[in-house]
Write a protein that holds these residues in place. Structure first.
Motif, PDB file in Angstrom:
ATOM      1  N   UNK A  13       0.722  -0.992   0.224  1.00 50.72           N
ATOM      2  CA  UNK A  13       0.160   0.196  -0.155  1.00 50.72           C
ATOM      3  C   UNK A  13       1.221   1.585  -0.446  1.00 50.72           C
ATOM      4  N   UNK A  14       1.918   1.483   1.347  1.00 53.23           N
ATOM      5  CA  UNK A  14       3.342   2.080   0.708  1.00 53.23           C
ATOM      6  C   UNK A  14       3.733   2.540  -0.195  1.00 53.23           C
ATOM      7  N   UNK A  15       4.020   1.244  -1.213  1.00 53.26           N
ATOM      8  CA  UNK A  15       4.860   1.409  -2.254  1.00 53.26           C
ATOM      9  C   UNK A  15       4.406   2.551  -3.505  1.00 53.26           C
ATOM     10  N   UNK A  16       2.623   3.033  -3.481  1.00 53.64           N
ATOM     11  CA  UNK A  16       3.285   4.404  -4.920  1.00 53.64           C
ATOM     12  C   UNK A  16       3.770   5.585  -4.297  1.00 53.64           C
ATOM     13  N   UNK A  38       4.791  16.622   1.008  1.00 52.72           N
ATOM     14  CA  UNK A  38       3.813  15.575   1.872  1.00 52.72           C
ATOM     15  C   UNK A  38       5.794  14.901   2.258  1.00 52.72           C
ATOM     16  N   UNK A  39       4.951  13.738   3.370  1.00 52.47           N
ATOM     17  CA  UNK A  39       6.465  13.151   4.471  1.00 52.47           C
ATOM     18  C   UNK A  39       5.555  11.612   5.143  1.00 52.47           C
ATOM     19  N   UNK A  68       3.512   5.446   8.281  1.00 47.49           N
ATOM     20  CA  UNK A  68       3.148   7.125   8.845  1.00 47.49           C
ATOM     21  C   UNK A  68       3.209   7.325   7.127  1.00 47.49           C
ATOM     22  N   UNK A  69       1.578   8.869   7.221  1.00 45.72           N
ATOM     23  CA  UNK A  69       1.962   9.293   5.478  1.00 45.72           C
ATOM     24  C   UNK A  69       1.486  10.631   6.062  1.00 45.72           C
ATOM     25  N   UNK A 112      -1.793  10.261  13.380  1.00 44.60           N
ATOM     26  CA  UNK A 112      -0.515  10.339  13.755  1.00 44.60           C
ATOM     27  C   UNK A 112       0.115  11.991  14.568  1.00 44.60           C
ATOM     28  N   UNK A 113       0.113  12.502  13.181  1.00 50.83           N
ATOM     29  CA  UNK A 113       0.413  14.186  13.969  1.00 50.83           C
ATOM     30  C   UNK A 113      -1.039  14.967  13.260  1.00 50.83           C
ATOM     31  N   UNK A 114      -1.389  16.610  14.152  1.00 55.31           N
ATOM     32  CA  UNK A 114      -1.683  16.776  13.328  1.00 55.31           C
ATOM     33  C   UNK A 114      -1.944  18.216  14.879  1.00 55.31           C
TER      34      UNK A 114
END
Length: 362
Positions: A13-16, A38-39, A68-69, A112-114
């Motif tokens: 899923x993270x590969x793209x 993005x990170x 984490x995206x 995860x973050x905001x």
């Protein structure tokens, strides 16, 4: 087998993310024109633990994957908004997380973050929200994967031409799983000598005050600290001193030496801890090798065991060593093989752990 397949699917899923347009190929005008960036990061882990001093399941092995995206939005040079999600999949059920001494749920889809971050000038940062903990701490005290919710401010003052004095302070909600309502007040002062130079050093003095730990203790997250029922015997007001030295004995081989000395001012005894580490090389550089060794001793009430690193099987009440080796395939992908040889106070055997991590960063 179903769980291990799910771990592999999470990686796919993270590969793209890697296939997305490389920001380095964009023109300077395009990068300057867009306030969006993005990170993300990905970790695939194999975990093997043997000789745990308990009658049931003394040896375990598990697989774990986490992605984490996140996205950053800079509407103006001094203001930044950030948000990220976390996806985690493990070969164990969430009900077993606490028996594995984990700080986070093994299977989770979560925020995860905001956060919002404001830089009123080039030396000051004010931040509010859920984000990376702003203090520079070793695994003796803090797990770098945790994302508490709070407010913080940091500032720095130049001293001479090459040195800098920094100050960070904040107040946070711990935000551990299972209804944790802990609170953390933290402050750190740092003197950084020749920061960024081939030879540099730092002295960091930190104070952390943990409170409202009843729910964490009820859920077993305080782990190895002394308690009577759900009541902790000691308070946790931690005073920590770190001495850091960095140099380049060879052109492509950075060397970091770090000594961390800890004392819990809220405990009458069993309140001291120490950690020393040596790291040669950098696995986050393309084709970069990394060799590391750490040794630590934590008395039973020296650290708040719900918040320090869960890479170590014992969070306090133990001593041990950690050798590791890592390699960076390119600017994105790296691998680390780490071993842990630990002994709980009063136990007759050592507990051994092996962690094999494949990491990616974007």
């Amino acid at each position: 087998m179903r769980k291990y397949l799910a771990v592999a699917m999470l990686a796919l899923v993270c590969a793209p993310l890697q296939a997305a347009d490389d920001p380095l190929t964009a023109s300077a005008e395009e990068k300057a024109a867009s306030p969006w960036s993005w990170f993300g990061d990905l970790m695939l882990r194999y975990d093997r633990v043997t000789d745990i001093p308990r009658p049931v399941e003394p040896d375990i092995h598990a697989g774990f994957a986490r992605a984490r995206v996140g996205v950053l939005y800079d509407p103006m040079p001094t203001l930044e908004f950030g948000a990220a999600i976390k996806l985690a999949q493990a070969s164990i059920e969430n009900a077993e997380d606490r028996s594995y001494n984990l700080n986070e749920r093994g299977n989770d889809v979560a925020l995860d973050q905001a956060f919002v971050r404001w830089r009123p000038n080039e030396n000051t940062v004010l931040q509010a929200g859920k984000a990376v903990f702003p203090l520079e701490l070793s695994p003796l005290i803090w797990d770098s994967d945790l994302r508490p919710v709070g407010v913080s401010g940091q500032t720095a003052v130049s001293v001479g031409e090459f040195d800098r004095i920094g100050l960070v302070a904040g107040y946070f909600a711990g935000g551990l799983p299972y209804g944790d309502d802990s609170r953390i007040g933290a402050v750190q002062a740092a003197y950084r000598w020749h920061e960024g130079a081939p030879t540099s050093g730092a002295v960091l003095l930190s104070y952390l005050d943990f409170s409202d730990l009843e729910q964490a203790t009820l859920q077993g997250l305080t782990r190895t600290n002394r308690r009577v029922g759900t009541h902790l015997i000691s308070d946790y007001r931690l005073l920590d001193l770190q001495l850091v030295g960095r140099l380049h004995p060879w052109s492509d081989w950075p060397l970091e030496l770090r000594l961390d000395v800890l004392r819990n001012l809220g405990a009458d005894d069993l309140n001291k801890g120490a950690r020393g580490s040596v790291v040669l090389g950098d696995r986050f550089q393309p084709h970069g090798w990394e060799f590391g060794f750490a040794a630590q001793r934590i008395q039973r009430d020296a650290a708040m065991a719900a918040f320090n690193s869960d890479d170590w099987w014992f969070h306090s009440f133990a001593h041990g060593v950690m050798p590791w080796i890592g390699y960076g395939f390119d600017a994105t992908w790296s691998v680390r093989l780490a071993g842990f040889h630990e002994q709980r106070d009063g136990a007759k055997v050592h507990t051994d752990r092996v962690l094999l991590d494949v990491n990616a960063r974007w």
